[in-house]
Design a protein around this motif. Structure first.
Motif, PDB file in Angstrom:
ATOM      1  N   LYS A  20     -22.757  58.601 -17.923  1.00 25.84           N
ATOM      2  CA  LYS A  20     -22.815  57.546 -16.911  1.00 25.84           C
ATOM      3  C   LYS A  20     -22.105  56.291 -17.416  1.00 25.84           C
ATOM      4  O   LYS A  20     -21.351  55.646 -16.683  1.00 25.84           O
ATOM      5  N   LYS A  23     -18.390  56.746 -17.176  1.00 22.00           N
ATOM      6  CA  LYS A  23     -17.933  56.637 -15.779  1.00 22.00           C
ATOM      7  C   LYS A  23     -17.898  55.178 -15.333  1.00 22.00           C
ATOM      8  O   LYS A  23     -16.925  54.741 -14.709  1.00 22.00           O
ATOM      9  N   LEU A  24     -18.960  54.419 -15.637  1.00 20.75           N
ATOM     10  CA  LEU A  24     -18.995  53.010 -15.245  1.00 20.75           C
ATOM     11  C   LEU A  24     -17.905  52.213 -15.959  1.00 20.75           C
ATOM     12  O   LEU A  24     -17.262  51.347 -15.358  1.00 20.75           O
ATOM     13  N   ASP A  75     -27.796  47.458 -13.072  1.00 22.86           N
ATOM     14  CA  ASP A  75     -27.210  47.473 -11.731  1.00 22.86           C
ATOM     15  C   ASP A  75     -25.974  48.370 -11.737  1.00 22.86           C
ATOM     16  O   ASP A  75     -24.936  48.006 -12.275  1.00 22.86           O
ATOM     17  N   ASP A  76     -26.083  49.546 -11.123  1.00 23.56           N
ATOM     18  CA  ASP A  76     -24.958  50.485 -11.113  1.00 23.56           C
ATOM     19  C   ASP A  76     -23.830  50.040 -10.186  1.00 23.56           C
ATOM     20  O   ASP A  76     -22.698  50.507 -10.320  1.00 23.56           O
ATOM     21  N   ASP A  77     -24.132  49.133  -9.237  1.00 22.90           N
ATOM     22  CA  ASP A  77     -23.103  48.672  -8.297  1.00 22.90           C
ATOM     23  C   ASP A  77     -22.291  47.507  -8.845  1.00 22.90           C
ATOM     24  O   ASP A  77     -21.179  47.249  -8.385  1.00 22.90           O
ATOM     25  N   PRO A  79     -22.453  46.489 -12.721  1.00 24.87           N
ATOM     26  CA  PRO A  79     -23.116  46.496 -14.027  1.00 24.87           C
ATOM     27  C   PRO A  79     -22.592  45.420 -14.974  1.00 24.87           C
ATOM     28  O   PRO A  79     -21.409  45.097 -14.980  1.00 24.87           O
ATOM     29  N   TYR A  83     -24.842  46.413 -20.137  1.00 22.85           N
ATOM     30  CA  TYR A  83     -25.454  47.625 -19.577  1.00 22.85           C
ATOM     31  C   TYR A  83     -24.538  48.830 -19.813  1.00 22.85           C
ATOM     32  O   TYR A  83     -24.994  49.892 -20.238  1.00 22.85           O
ATOM     33  N   ILE A  84     -23.266  48.647 -19.549  1.00 27.23           N
ATOM     34  CA  ILE A  84     -22.312  49.739 -19.764  1.00 27.23           C
ATOM     35  C   ILE A  84     -22.304  50.140 -21.239  1.00 27.23           C
ATOM     36  O   ILE A  84     -22.389  51.322 -21.582  1.00 27.23           O
ATOM     37  N   LEU A  87     -25.415  52.071 -22.207  1.00 28.24           N
ATOM     38  CA  LEU A  87     -25.341  53.465 -21.762  1.00 28.24           C
ATOM     39  C   LEU A  87     -24.417  54.292 -22.651  1.00 28.24           C
ATOM     40  O   LEU A  87     -24.690  55.466 -22.911  1.00 28.24           O
TER      41      LEU A  87
END
Length: 121
Positions: A20, A23-24, A75-77, A79, A83-84, A87
């Motif tokens: 994830k 991808k982000l 926040d995936d929308d 981020p 956060y990235i 992950l």
């Protein structure tokens, strides 16, 4: 290798968090370093992680836990870069796994030392 030492394969949830993160990072073009990207690829592919790398993971999470307080963490929308990066290192599952794995490695090493000591005395 002692049977008590756990295998160094990260669990599926760690691999999923790393995937994830990759991808982000690709989508938003931010977050993490090249070391973080390399770590994420290894975690995503569930490669055996060395003891040294497990220790680096524990250290990373310890240094970066303040990132979790940043705006848009989780926040995936939209981020946050932290956060990235989090992950990429396996997210919360990676933090838990690395800390438990480090303890298990140390316990197995101590038990092996005690066996050698008692056998030699």
């Amino acid at each position: 290798m002692d049977s008590e030492i756990p295998d160094h394969i990260p669990p599926a949830e760690v691999a999923q968090a790393a995937e994830k993160g990759l991808k982000l990072r690709s989508q938003y073009r931010r977050g993490g370093t090249m070391v973080g990207v390399a770590r994420a690829r290894d975690l995503k592919n569930r490669k055996s992680i060395s003891e040294k790398t497990v220790r680096r993971m524990v250290s990373y999470f310890s240094r970066h836990k303040a990132d979790k307080r940043a705006e848009n963490f989780g926040d995936d929308d939209n981020p946050s870069t932290g956060y990235i990066a989090w992950l990429l290192w396996g997210g919360d599952a990676g933090q838990k796994w690395a800390e438990e794995h480090k303890k298990a490695i140390e316990k197995a090493k101590n038990e092996a030392k005690m066996r050698r000591f008692t056998q030699s005395h």
